[in-house]
Design a protein around this motif. Structure first.
Motif, PDB file in Angstrom:
ATOM      1  N   ASP A  64       1.116  -1.315  -0.221  1.00 38.03           N
ATOM      2  CA  ASP A  64       0.011   0.102  -0.107  1.00 38.03           C
ATOM      3  C   ASP A  64       1.137   1.463   0.650  1.00 38.03           C
ATOM      4  O   ASP A  64       2.220   1.361  -0.168  1.00 38.03           O
ATOM      5  CB  ASP A  64      -0.748   0.035   1.227  1.00 38.03           C
ATOM      6  CG  ASP A  64      -0.416  -0.095   2.423  1.00 38.03           C
ATOM      7  OD1 ASP A  64       0.911   0.236   2.786  1.00 38.03           O
ATOM      8  OD2 ASP A  64      -0.746  -1.142   3.231  1.00 38.03           O
ATOM      9  N   GLU A  65       0.731   2.544  -0.274  1.00 37.27           N
ATOM     10  CA  GLU A  65       1.342   3.289   0.144  1.00 37.27           C
ATOM     11  C   GLU A  65       1.690   4.091   0.805  1.00 37.27           C
ATOM     12  O   GLU A  65       2.533   4.596   1.716  1.00 37.27           O
ATOM     13  CB  GLU A  65       0.026   4.807  -0.539  1.00 37.27           C
ATOM     14  CG  GLU A  65      -0.807   5.274   0.102  1.00 37.27           C
ATOM     15  CD  GLU A  65      -1.261   6.481  -0.370  1.00 37.27           C
ATOM     16  OE1 GLU A  65      -0.768   7.806  -0.004  1.00 37.27           O
ATOM     17  OE2 GLU A  65      -1.872   6.074  -1.147  1.00 37.27           O
ATOM     18  N   VAL A  66       0.996   3.153   2.066  1.00 39.34           N
ATOM     19  CA  VAL A  66       1.534   3.559   3.561  1.00 39.34           C
ATOM     20  C   VAL A  66       2.913   3.068   3.568  1.00 39.34           C
ATOM     21  O   VAL A  66       4.283   4.122   3.895  1.00 39.34           O
ATOM     22  CB  VAL A  66       1.202   2.772   4.887  1.00 39.34           C
ATOM     23  CG1 VAL A  66       1.849   3.531   6.155  1.00 39.34           C
ATOM     24  CG2 VAL A  66      -0.167   3.473   4.634  1.00 39.34           C
ATOM     25  N   GLU A  67       4.066   1.926   3.085  1.00 40.24           N
ATOM     26  CA  GLU A  67       4.912   1.503   2.627  1.00 40.24           C
ATOM     27  C   GLU A  67       5.582   2.155   2.444  1.00 40.24           C
ATOM     28  O   GLU A  67       7.047   2.887   2.435  1.00 40.24           O
ATOM     29  CB  GLU A  67       5.212   0.763   2.741  1.00 40.24           C
ATOM     30  CG  GLU A  67       6.394   0.037   2.626  1.00 40.24           C
ATOM     31  CD  GLU A  67       6.276  -2.120   2.449  1.00 40.24           C
ATOM     32  OE1 GLU A  67       7.379  -2.533   2.207  1.00 40.24           O
ATOM     33  OE2 GLU A  67       5.413  -2.380   2.659  1.00 40.24           O
ATOM     34  N   MET A  68       5.162   3.063   1.416  1.00 41.12           N
ATOM     35  CA  MET A  68       6.368   4.059   0.690  1.00 41.12           C
ATOM     36  C   MET A  68       6.410   5.535   1.170  1.00 41.12           C
ATOM     37  O   MET A  68       7.483   5.814   1.502  1.00 41.12           O
ATOM     38  CB  MET A  68       5.182   4.622  -0.715  1.00 41.12           C
ATOM     39  CG  MET A  68       6.252   5.615  -1.915  1.00 41.12           C
ATOM     40  SD  MET A  68       7.487   4.742  -2.330  1.00 41.12           S
ATOM     41  CE  MET A  68       7.564   4.345  -3.798  1.00 41.12           C
ATOM     42  N   TRP A  69       5.446   5.780   1.769  1.00 43.57           N
ATOM     43  CA  TRP A  69       6.040   6.888   2.709  1.00 43.57           C
ATOM     44  C   TRP A  69       7.076   6.253   4.121  1.00 43.57           C
ATOM     45  O   TRP A  69       7.276   7.910   4.209  1.00 43.57           O
ATOM     46  CB  TRP A  69       4.147   7.673   3.152  1.00 43.57           C
ATOM     47  CG  TRP A  69       3.723   8.373   2.330  1.00 43.57           C
ATOM     48  CD1 TRP A  69       2.173   8.057   2.018  1.00 43.57           C
ATOM     49  CD2 TRP A  69       3.848   9.309   1.339  1.00 43.57           C
ATOM     50  NE1 TRP A  69       1.530   8.926   1.089  1.00 43.57           N
ATOM     51  CE2 TRP A  69       2.638  10.003   0.957  1.00 43.57           C
ATOM     52  CE3 TRP A  69       4.656  10.173   1.600  1.00 43.57           C
ATOM     53  CZ2 TRP A  69       2.649  10.934   0.059  1.00 43.57           C
ATOM     54  CZ3 TRP A  69       4.978  11.235   0.760  1.00 43.57           C
ATOM     55  CH2 TRP A  69       3.389  11.675   0.132  1.00 43.57           C
ATOM     56  N   ARG A  70       6.158   5.086   3.944  1.00 49.40           N
ATOM     57  CA  ARG A  70       7.385   5.163   5.198  1.00 49.40           C
ATOM     58  C   ARG A  70       9.158   4.991   4.997  1.00 49.40           C
ATOM     59  O   ARG A  70       9.617   6.167   5.134  1.00 49.40           O
ATOM     60  CB  ARG A  70       7.250   4.023   5.963  1.00 49.40           C
ATOM     61  CG  ARG A  70       8.017   3.407   7.622  1.00 49.40           C
ATOM     62  CD  ARG A  70       7.930   2.407   7.694  1.00 49.40           C
ATOM     63  NE  ARG A  70       7.755   1.529   6.635  1.00 49.40           N
ATOM     64  CZ  ARG A  70       7.225   0.021   6.770  1.00 49.40           C
ATOM     65  NH1 ARG A  70       6.128   0.169   7.026  1.00 49.40           N
ATOM     66  NH2 ARG A  70       7.712  -0.470   5.761  1.00 49.40           N
ATOM     67  N   ASP A  71       9.005   4.954   3.527  1.00 49.41           N
ATOM     68  CA  ASP A  71      10.344   4.620   2.967  1.00 49.41           C
ATOM     69  C   ASP A  71      11.207   6.273   2.725  1.00 49.41           C
ATOM     70  O   ASP A  71      12.021   6.149   3.157  1.00 49.41           O
ATOM     71  CB  ASP A  71      10.495   4.024   1.702  1.00 49.41           C
ATOM     72  CG  ASP A  71       9.619   2.850   2.163  1.00 49.41           C
ATOM     73  OD1 ASP A  71      10.612   2.375   3.467  1.00 49.41           O
ATOM     74  OD2 ASP A  71       9.925   1.092   0.677  1.00 49.41           O
TER      75      ASP A  71
END
Length: 343
Positions: free
Chosen positions: A154-161
């Protein structure tokens, strides 16, 4: 997903056809290099003119207009259609990204905006959010094209990275700004174990550039690795020599003695296929390759420091030991070539 980001730099999955590693998006690289990171809206017309909605780095305020002509090439729908990634059974059906939420990683230059992910272009310096997912242009297999695939669950993982990368870059910049060399060296030494090996290289280069005040911290790093039973990486050995020159010859002697003793015990136990996996579990294979590279680097580096006759004889003797084991034939990773420089 920083592990995946690093992997994208060297994908070699396919087994036939001409190989060509093509530029792929990497959040590890793009977020580290970017002078500006913004979330932007392409609007109703996909023409490369975008409006900043959120600014994460740099001086572009919400509402600012960005012109990225290269992205206008994505106007045709087929160029924005996603394809399955590495785990198609866990991914949603293909979609078309609209461009209403694009995360851009940019470098401001005198000529205008440039990619933060060279050698890729602007397409590989951005990711697209659509339906709660993140998508990026990636070469999934080599040989193969660069395609728009899902990035994480999901996009949450991208934001975390992204936030992790920006945080490490801020820490790096803050360390560089410390005036006192010893304190700057201490701060940079504390960054030698980041989530991404790519960032580690920047910290190690900056540490070596400090000169003599960095030497105690490099030695401490080597001591910590040895206590943990880990290999001393070639780039760390190179940094040690860059800073200490001839004075670190004993340090390289110690690395050679430790690694050669390890291999004299471990090598006879290995099967013929150990270098390519075989019966050796993957984590152990990685550890063995790391230790082989460490030994080879120590031998190569010692050649630059003109070791004494006793050390040269020790290196030649080890080369004879290696050649005497049939299952090690051809599994040198440059080791025997390095030994030849001590004849």
């Amino acid at each position: 997903m920083t592990g995946i980001g690093t992997l994208l730099l060297s994908i070699v999955l396919a087994t036939s056809g001409p190989r060509e590693i093509k530029p792929s998006f990497s959040v590890v690289v793009a977020a580290w290099n970017a002078t500006h990171v913004v979330l932007a809206d392409e609007g109703e017309t996909f023409d490369g003119e975008m409006t900043v909605t959120t600014s994460l780095r740099g001086d572009l305020a919400p509402g600012a207009t960005l012109r990225i002509p290269e992205l206008a090439a994505l106007a045709p729908v087929e160029r924005r259609r996603t394809v399955p990634g590495w785990l198609p059974e866990r991914e949603p059906p293909p979609t078309v990204v609209s461009g209403r939420r694009v995360l851009l990683f940019l470098v401001r230059t005198e000529e205008g905006w440039a990619t933060a992910n060279p050698p890729g272009g602007m397409r590989e310096s951005a990711c697209w959010f659509e339906g709660g997912r993140a998508f990026a242009f990636v070469q999934r297999i080599n040989p193969g094209p660069v395609e728009l695939i899902p990035w994480g669950p999901d996009e949450v993982e991208m934001w975390r990275d992204v936030f992790q990368a920006l945080d490490w870059r801020d820490r790096f910049d803050a360390a560089l700004a410390i005036e006192a060399p010893a304190r700057r060296a201490e701060a940079l030494a504390g960054m030698l174990h980041p989530p991404s090996e790519w960032w580690r290289g920047s910290a190690l280069d900056a540490l070596a550039a400090i000169g003599d005040p960095a030497l105690p911290f490099l030695r401490r790093e080597i001591e910590d690795l040895e206590r943990a039973g880990a290999a001393v990486p070639p780039d760390l050995q190179s940094a040690l020599v860059t800073v200490g020159g001839e004075s670190v010859r004993p340090d390289l002697h110690a690395i050679f003695r430790r690694e050669s003793a390890f291999w004299r015990t471990r090598a006879p136990e290995l099967g013929r296929e150990w270098f390519h996996g075989g019966a050796v579990p993957w984590p152990e294979q990685v550890r063995l390759r790391d230790r082989l590279r460490s030994l080879t680097a120590a031998i190569e580096t010692l050649a630059r420091l003109a070791p004494d006759a006793a050390m040269r004889e020790s290196i030649r003797d080890f080369a004879s030991f290696w050649r005497a084991l049939p299952h090690l034939e051809g599994r040198t990773d440059g080791l025997l070539e390095a030994c030849e420089s001590h004849r």
